[in-house]
Write a protein that holds these residues in place. Structure first.
Motif, short mmCIF file in Angstrom:
data_model
loop_
_atom_site.label_atom_id
_atom_site.label_comp_id
_atom_site.label_asym_id
_atom_site.label_seq_id
_atom_site.Cartn_x
_atom_site.Cartn_y
_atom_site.Cartn_z
N LEU A 5 0.31 -1.22 -0.01
CA LEU A 5 0.00 0.29 -0.16
C LEU A 5 0.87 1.36 -0.18
O LEU A 5 1.88 1.54 0.85
N THR A 6 0.02 2.30 -0.46
CA THR A 6 1.46 3.03 -1.02
C THR A 6 0.38 4.46 -0.61
O THR A 6 0.79 5.49 -0.42
N ALA A 15 -0.14 3.27 5.18
CA ALA A 15 0.91 3.18 3.56
C ALA A 15 2.03 2.51 4.46
O ALA A 15 2.46 3.01 4.97
N GLY A 16 2.32 1.79 3.35
CA GLY A 16 3.55 0.53 3.80
C GLY A 16 3.31 -0.91 3.67
O GLY A 16 3.92 -1.29 5.01
N ILE A 50 8.90 3.54 3.42
CA ILE A 50 7.53 3.87 3.79
C ILE A 50 7.65 3.87 5.42
O ILE A 50 7.27 4.95 5.72
N LYS A 51 7.42 3.05 6.20
CA LYS A 51 7.48 2.89 7.14
C LYS A 51 8.98 3.58 8.18
O LYS A 51 8.59 3.78 9.00
N LYS A 56 8.56 8.17 11.61
CA LYS A 56 9.10 9.87 12.35
C LYS A 56 8.28 10.23 12.31
O LYS A 56 8.48 10.92 13.33
N ARG A 57 7.23 10.14 11.50
CA ARG A 57 5.91 11.24 11.54
C ARG A 57 5.15 10.63 12.47
O ARG A 57 4.43 11.61 13.50
N ALA A 58 4.83 9.59 12.95
CA ALA A 58 3.90 9.04 14.08
C ALA A 58 4.34 10.11 15.58
O ALA A 58 3.36 9.91 15.91
#
Length: 149
Positions: A5-6, A15-16, A50-51, A56-58
């Motif tokens: 999934l992108t 995503a990822g 992607i992960k 990092k954003r989580a």
């Protein structure tokens, strides 16, 4: 068929994620819309990148989502739509219109794909809308639909 999934897909994953889906669903829906790519051994590098970006954003986005939830649940969101006599709308209020109304009312910018309208909004009045802000966090928002002139 295994796919990567992108973009986030409701009911399937984020995503990822590498998921198994039926061939027809992947070939006819996910792949043409560029929501997913076919899984390959070389695609594993793409999954890892992607992960890593998502992790990092989580943490940052969880804090932002909590603040956004507080702002959303306290905001008054009003959407103006053309209506006939009796309060019946010509058409329906879309998630894109709701996202614009949230931004116009001073709320956070919300992607229209994160807004879930359980039943189509086709009448003037107050309606409940569910906004997914983060994986574990969602806000229930009341949208007031008024007739435009």
């Amino acid at each position: 068929m295994k796919i990567i999934l992108t973009q986030p897909v409701t009911g399937l994953g984020e995503a990822g994620d590498v998921v198994d889906v039926k061939d027809g669903y992947a070939r006819n829906y996910l792949l043409p819309r560029k929501v997913a790519t076919a899984w390959t051994k070389g695609g594993q590098k793409q999954v890892d990148s992607i992960k890593a970006a998502r992790d990092k954003r989580a943490v940052r986005s969880a804090e932002d989502a909590a603040a956004a939830k507080a702002r959303l649940e306290g905001a008054e969101i009003t959407v103006a739509a053309r209506a006939g006599s009796g309060g019946r709308l010509f058409g329906a209020v879309t998630p894109a219109e709701i996202a614009e109304a949230i931004a116009a009312s001073g709320g956070p910018s919300v992607d229209k794909r994160r807004i879930e309208v359980r039943t189509p909004i086709r009448n003037v009045g107050d309606h409940a809308v569910h906004v997914r802000l983060h994986e574990d966090l969602a806000a229930d928002v009341t949208v007031s639909v008024v007739a435009s002139a």
